[in-house]
Design a protein around this motif. Structure first.
Motif, PDB file in Angstrom:
ATOM      1  N   GLY A  20     122.207 107.549  16.737  1.00 17.75           N
ATOM      2  CA  GLY A  20     122.565 108.917  17.279  1.00 17.75           C
ATOM      3  C   GLY A  20     123.373 109.346  16.985  1.00 17.75           C
ATOM      4  N   LYS A  21     124.036 110.496  16.974  1.00 21.11           N
ATOM      5  CA  LYS A  21     124.523 111.088  15.773  1.00 21.11           C
ATOM      6  C   LYS A  21     125.963 110.977  16.513  1.00 21.11           C
ATOM      7  CE  LYS A  21     122.597 115.780  17.673  1.00 21.11           C
ATOM      8  NZ  LYS A  21     122.992 116.594  18.527  1.00 21.11           N
ATOM      9  N   GLN A  22     126.622 109.783  16.817  1.00 20.61           N
ATOM     10  CA  GLN A  22     128.016 109.010  17.300  1.00 20.61           C
ATOM     11  C   GLN A  22     128.371 108.211  16.342  1.00 20.61           C
ATOM     12  OE1 GLN A  22     125.360 109.847  19.236  1.00 20.61           O
ATOM     13  NE2 GLN A  22     125.641 109.382  21.307  1.00 20.61           N
ATOM     14  N   GLY A  23     126.944 107.804  15.854  1.00 20.33           N
ATOM     15  CA  GLY A  23     127.985 106.519  14.575  1.00 20.33           C
ATOM     16  C   GLY A  23     126.931 105.670  15.205  1.00 20.33           C
ATOM     17  N   LEU A  24     126.112 104.805  16.755  1.00 21.47           N
ATOM     18  CA  LEU A  24     126.206 103.824  16.477  1.00 21.47           C
ATOM     19  C   LEU A  24     124.157 103.869  16.944  1.00 21.47           C
ATOM     20  CD1 LEU A  24     128.733 103.633  19.737  1.00 21.47           C
ATOM     21  CD2 LEU A  24     128.871 102.511  17.438  1.00 21.47           C
ATOM     22  N   SER A  25     124.026 102.552  16.456  1.00 21.91           N
ATOM     23  CA  SER A  25     122.063 102.409  17.137  1.00 21.91           C
ATOM     24  C   SER A  25     122.125 102.433  18.655  1.00 21.91           C
ATOM     25  CB  SER A  25     121.796 101.075  15.942  1.00 21.91           C
ATOM     26  OG  SER A  25     121.740 101.841  14.280  1.00 21.91           O
ATOM     27  N   MET A  42     118.213 106.637  30.278  1.00 22.19           N
ATOM     28  CA  MET A  42     118.961 105.484  29.830  1.00 22.19           C
ATOM     29  C   MET A  42     118.738 104.798  29.091  1.00 22.19           C
ATOM     30  SD  MET A  42     118.977 103.059  33.769  1.00 22.19           S
ATOM     31  CE  MET A  42     117.443 102.319  33.267  1.00 22.19           C
ATOM     32  N   HIS A  43     119.216 103.697  28.650  1.00 24.20           N
ATOM     33  CA  HIS A  43     118.921 103.530  27.556  1.00 24.20           C
ATOM     34  C   HIS A  43     119.945 101.915  26.854  1.00 24.20           C
ATOM     35  CE1 HIS A  43     120.881 106.991  25.257  1.00 24.20           C
ATOM     36  NE2 HIS A  43     122.052 105.995  24.586  1.00 24.20           N
ATOM     37  N   LEU A  44     119.904 101.090  25.777  1.00 25.81           N
ATOM     38  CA  LEU A  44     120.632 100.207  26.165  1.00 25.81           C
ATOM     39  C   LEU A  44     121.468 100.147  24.960  1.00 25.81           C
ATOM     40  CD1 LEU A  44     120.835  96.968  26.994  1.00 25.81           C
ATOM     41  CD2 LEU A  44     119.096  96.124  25.839  1.00 25.81           C
ATOM     42  N   TYR A  66     127.340 100.880  32.308  1.00 24.11           N
ATOM     43  CA  TYR A  66     127.721  99.114  32.543  1.00 24.11           C
ATOM     44  C   TYR A  66     127.527  98.151  31.936  1.00 24.11           C
ATOM     45  CZ  TYR A  66     126.881  95.326  35.339  1.00 24.11           C
ATOM     46  OH  TYR A  66     126.871  93.411  35.753  1.00 24.11           O
ATOM     47  N   LEU A  67     128.784  97.241  31.293  1.00 33.30           N
ATOM     48  CA  LEU A  67     129.070  96.684  30.300  1.00 33.30           C
ATOM     49  C   LEU A  67     128.218  94.927  30.565  1.00 33.30           C
ATOM     50  CD1 LEU A  67     129.895  96.924  27.619  1.00 33.30           C
ATOM     51  CD2 LEU A  67     131.981  96.586  28.148  1.00 33.30           C
ATOM     52  N   THR A 111     127.295  94.818  24.396  1.00 33.03           N
ATOM     53  CA  THR A 111     126.061  95.497  24.831  1.00 33.03           C
ATOM     54  C   THR A 111     125.983  96.105  26.160  1.00 33.03           C
ATOM     55  OG1 THR A 111     124.960  93.692  23.899  1.00 33.03           O
ATOM     56  CG2 THR A 111     124.056  94.995  25.272  1.00 33.03           C
ATOM     57  N   ALA A 112     125.390  97.061  26.262  1.00 35.17           N
ATOM     58  CA  ALA A 112     126.070  98.143  27.702  1.00 35.17           C
ATOM     59  C   ALA A 112     124.478  98.730  28.021  1.00 35.17           C
ATOM     60  CB  ALA A 112     126.770  99.156  27.479  1.00 35.17           C
ATOM     61  N   ILE A 113     124.506  99.502  29.377  1.00 33.31           N
ATOM     62  CA  ILE A 113     123.046 100.190  29.444  1.00 33.31           C
ATOM     63  C   ILE A 113     123.918 101.453  29.839  1.00 33.31           C
ATOM     64  CG2 ILE A 113     122.222 100.215  31.371  1.00 33.31           C
ATOM     65  CD1 ILE A 113     121.797  97.440  32.028  1.00 33.31           C
TER      66      ILE A 113
END
Length: 137
Positions: A20-25, A42-44, A66-67, A111-113
């Motif tokens: 993602g643009k935010q720097g996370l996968s 909605m993704h993980l 949701y964590l 990990t979060a949804i």
């Protein structure tokens, strides 16, 4: 109406990841790109220990988180002046247009949804590089 053109239920196995643009996968989930969703995404996300995102906002959509495991810190507000810690089993709401910067300050992954009201995975993400230096981790 042609039965083949009617919407149908689909199962998505979150196996493919995208940066993602935010720097996370993120693990691909439900979105316009994967299932043709019109109003939600909605993704993980699994944030490695010590990871942080870039400061950003979602210009036109709301976010619900949701964590599932671990804990995550989030700074938010016009100058990232507010801070919360989200723990496993808790939910967080981020209104559209609110700058925020999440980070995992622990030594284990979290990990979060994540669900958003924009069906496109990255379309309304706005990076805010002028805010990145406001949070030292």
């Amino acid at each position: 109406m042609n039965p083949a053109s009617q919407p149908t239920c689909q199962i998505v196995k979150p196996g493919n990841a995208f940066d993602g643009k935010q720097g996370l996968s993120y693990f691909q989930g439900i979105s316009a790109e994967t299932v043709g969703s019109h109003r939600l995404c909605m993704h993980l996300l699994t944030m490695p220990a010590g990871a942080r995102a870039r400061a950003h906002m979602h210009e036109a959509h709301e976010t619900a988180i949701y964590l599932l495991s671990g804990s995550a810190h989030t700074w938010y507000g016009a100058r990232l002046e507010n801070h919360v810690v989200l723990h496993a089993g808790e939910l967080m709401y981020i209104p559209a247009g609110v700058p925020h910067l999440p980070a995992n300050l622990s030594n284990v992954p979290c990990t979060a949804i994540i669900a958003r009201t924009d069906p496109n995975e990255q379309e309304s993400v706005v990076l805010l590089p002028d805010l990145d230096g406001l949070v030292e981790i």
